[in-house]
Design a protein around this motif. Sequence first.
Motif, PDB file in Angstrom:
ATOM      1  N   THR A 180       4.270  -0.063  -5.631  1.00 44.06           N
ATOM      2  CA  THR A 180       3.075   1.107  -5.286  1.00 44.06           C
ATOM      3  C   THR A 180       3.592   2.369  -5.169  1.00 44.06           C
ATOM      4  O   THR A 180       4.692   2.484  -4.930  1.00 44.06           O
ATOM      5  CB  THR A 180       2.182   0.296  -4.051  1.00 44.06           C
ATOM      6  OG1 THR A 180       1.229   1.053  -3.814  1.00 44.06           O
ATOM      7  CG2 THR A 180       3.401   0.551  -2.800  1.00 44.06           C
ATOM      8  N   THR A 215       2.751   8.617  -8.403  1.00 41.02           N
ATOM      9  CA  THR A 215       1.780   7.604  -8.886  1.00 41.02           C
ATOM     10  C   THR A 215       2.038   7.305 -10.704  1.00 41.02           C
ATOM     11  O   THR A 215       1.562   6.199 -10.854  1.00 41.02           O
ATOM     12  CB  THR A 215       0.424   8.098  -8.768  1.00 41.02           C
ATOM     13  OG1 THR A 215       0.363   9.441  -9.475  1.00 41.02           O
ATOM     14  CG2 THR A 215       0.213   8.042  -7.492  1.00 41.02           C
ATOM     15  N   THR A 237       0.898  -1.210  -0.015  1.00 41.35           N
ATOM     16  CA  THR A 237      -0.115   0.037  -0.200  1.00 41.35           C
ATOM     17  C   THR A 237       0.886   1.329   0.017  1.00 41.35           C
ATOM     18  O   THR A 237       2.128   1.100   0.223  1.00 41.35           O
ATOM     19  CB  THR A 237      -0.927   0.222   1.436  1.00 41.35           C
ATOM     20  OG1 THR A 237      -1.863   0.967   1.038  1.00 41.35           O
ATOM     21  CG2 THR A 237      -0.289   0.309   2.488  1.00 41.35           C
TER      22      THR A 237
END
Length: 244
Positions: free
Chosen positions: A185, A169, A29
């Motif tokens: 991630t 991202t 995460t």
Amino acid sequence: MATYNQTGYTYNQAGVTYNQLSLIQSSGTAVLGLGSTSVVWGANTTTGNLIVVGVTLTNALTLGTVSSVTDSQGNSYTKALSKAGTNLTDVLNTEIWYAANITGGAGSVSVNHTIDNAAMFAREYMGFNTLDVTSSALGSSTTPNSGTSSVTSQAAELLVVATGDDKGTSQTWAAAGLYGNMVGTATTLTGLSMEDQLLVATGAQTGTLTLGAAANWVSLLASFYNVVAGSATMHYRTLLGVGF
């Protein structure tokens, strides 16, 4: 000859075929501005296995650090290594922690850290329980590497590479060389990828991968072997005729 695939390898020696499974599961995460980051296992972990946790922290001004790693079964985690780099836009810190010979079960793994942007993965492995060599490096490019470790003490070892970067991202990650099981991630300014490889011979080791976009990065490598007599790794060494 040895054949490598995403979950392990097959080794043929004098007509004997040996199969080793290593990576059992992986959970990751990325979060913004918290003091603790957690992941939940997709399946129960198994007693006796190894958990390796990678984490990257970023902050605009100060170094973020991990105070502890905990899980639902109360397993004890040790820091294998960490490395931090400072550039014009942020401070990037990457760490690897592990728990060996775990008590298995359902639940979660938590990384407790300073209030920073964070990305983490927890990965469960079978057949390994002892830290051997480590290496670390930092830079800015699309081709991170962990630097070169000292020579591994065993022929059959698990290499785990954790690489933090600050692209955000839009970043992508690809394994390089014999590494596989790549995961990645990211959140704003904080990305983490992890990959692994199973060794069939001793030697100095380097973690390598490819980023989709250039970024500042910190890359770590840790290797693990099994010291329990009669274990999968020890049996593998017997098949190869390797001394202990």
